[in-house]
Design an enzyme around this catalytic site. Sequence first.
Site, mmCIF file in Angstrom:
data_model
loop_
_atom_site.group_PDB
_atom_site.id
_atom_site.type_symbol
_atom_site.label_atom_id
_atom_site.label_comp_id
_atom_site.label_asym_id
_atom_site.label_seq_id
_atom_site.Cartn_x
_atom_site.Cartn_y
_atom_site.Cartn_z
ATOM 1 N N ASP A 108 0.828 -1.212 0.000
ATOM 2 C CA ASP A 108 0.000 0.000 0.000
ATOM 3 C C ASP A 108 0.866 1.267 0.000
ATOM 4 O OD1 ASP A 108 -2.306 1.472 0.013
ATOM 5 O OD2 ASP A 108 -2.693 1.230 2.153
ATOM 6 N N HIS A 166 2.858 3.338 -8.891
ATOM 7 C CA HIS A 166 2.768 1.908 -9.239
ATOM 8 C C HIS A 166 4.020 1.464 -9.997
ATOM 9 C CE1 HIS A 166 -1.213 2.068 -7.726
ATOM 10 N NE2 HIS A 166 -1.747 2.710 -8.737
ATOM 11 N N LEU A 225 10.783 -20.572 -4.332
ATOM 12 C CA LEU A 225 9.731 -19.697 -3.803
ATOM 13 C C LEU A 225 8.464 -19.753 -4.664
ATOM 14 C CD1 LEU A 225 8.933 -17.206 -1.914
ATOM 15 C CD2 LEU A 225 9.805 -15.775 -3.776
HETATM 16 C C1 FPP Z 1 -1.750 0.175 -3.443
HETATM 17 O O1 FPP Z 1 -1.336 1.521 -3.443
HETATM 18 C C2 FPP Z 1 -1.364 -0.495 -4.676
HETATM 19 C C3 FPP Z 1 -2.216 -1.036 -5.595
HETATM 20 C C4 FPP Z 1 -3.681 -1.052 -5.416
HETATM 21 C C5 FPP Z 1 -1.750 -1.634 -6.845
HETATM 22 C C6 FPP Z 1 -0.455 -2.383 -6.742
HETATM 23 C C7 FPP Z 1 -0.002 -2.733 -8.089
HETATM 24 C C8 FPP Z 1 1.259 -2.854 -8.444
HETATM 25 C C9 FPP Z 1 2.358 -2.683 -7.482
HETATM 26 C C10 FPP Z 1 1.678 -3.111 -9.865
HETATM 27 C C11 FPP Z 1 1.145 -4.352 -10.531
HETATM 28 C C12 FPP Z 1 1.546 -5.645 -9.987
HETATM 29 C C13 FPP Z 1 2.625 -6.369 -10.333
HETATM 30 C C14 FPP Z 1 2.797 -7.724 -9.778
HETATM 31 C C15 FPP Z 1 3.683 -5.824 -11.183
HETATM 32 P P1 FPP Z 1 -2.433 2.660 -3.582
HETATM 33 O O2 FPP Z 1 -2.533 3.032 -5.021
HETATM 34 O O3 FPP Z 1 -3.710 2.235 -2.941
HETATM 35 O O4 FPP Z 1 -1.751 3.821 -2.757
HETATM 36 P P2 FPP Z 1 -2.484 4.979 -1.924
HETATM 37 O O5 FPP Z 1 -3.225 4.306 -0.797
HETATM 38 O O6 FPP Z 1 -1.347 5.804 -1.448
HETATM 39 O O7 FPP Z 1 -3.395 5.687 -2.879
#
Ligand code: FPP
Length: 233
Positions: free
Chosen positions: A10, A27, A121
């Site tokens: 997060d 991201h 893993l």
């Molecule tokens: C949370 O941060 C993150 C997500 C909902 C998306 C995570 C996706 C990736 C890391 C990329 C795709 C996956 C792979 C395996 C490459 P948020 O956007 O909710 O952050 P915030 O709470 O600060 O808005």
Amino acid sequence: MLTHVGIIMDGNGRWARSRGLPRIDGHKAAEESIHEAVEYCGEIGIKYLTLFAFSTENWKRPKAEVSFIMFLLSRFIKRNIENLDRKDVKIRAAGRLDDLPSKPRADLDAAIARTESNQGLNLILALSYGGRAEIVDAVKRLTADIETGSKSAMDITEESITSYMYLPDVPDPDLIIRTSGEKRLSNFLLWESVYSELYFADTLWPDFRRKHLQEAFADYGARRRRFGDIGGN
Ligand code: FPP
């Protein structure tokens, strides 16, 4: 024993915003943290790492952000599959995978097939994943089996319900880490997390490095898990 670690990655959006960047840059920056977590968990012999990459609720985000995350998934596989395969990583996925767009779905399926017999893993990508959705999907399949007569309502136990979850062979997570200071599970591994230890780090996911994982694992190592028992003294 640390066999299965789950991570709620997060804080990508906040990381980007704090730098005056668009959310999607957060991201993008997340990829390095994913890379480091996979490397480190592989190195120290953790058997299962589940990354909460996209929830059933995340479909509500703006279309452009959803598309970008899907693009990142494909790019992550493309960039890393060679190395992951060489490191004996077995790629797996949990979630409503049929909801994924065709390109990332095909890339994911190919990565899963290519690494199927790997012994290192297990890297589990939770995609279009929701803990409640998983339970709903399990109940639907169990009910269908009861209707056809291959299962009886009398057979319903915690073990038999577990056998209908997305990845029944995977042991429950020992430790669930959430980054960014938020302290909730947000629909991650609801059935499986009953006795998981929870660790909340203030660090935003794109800044989360090997040393933060080491801190989390050291904290976990100092805990005494009693699983409802009295713990021996
Ligand atoms: C949370 O941060 C993150 C997500 C909902 C998306 C995570 C996706 C990736 C890391 C990329 C795709 C996956 C792979 C395996 C490459 P948020 O956007 O909710 O952050 P915030 O709470 O600060 O808005």
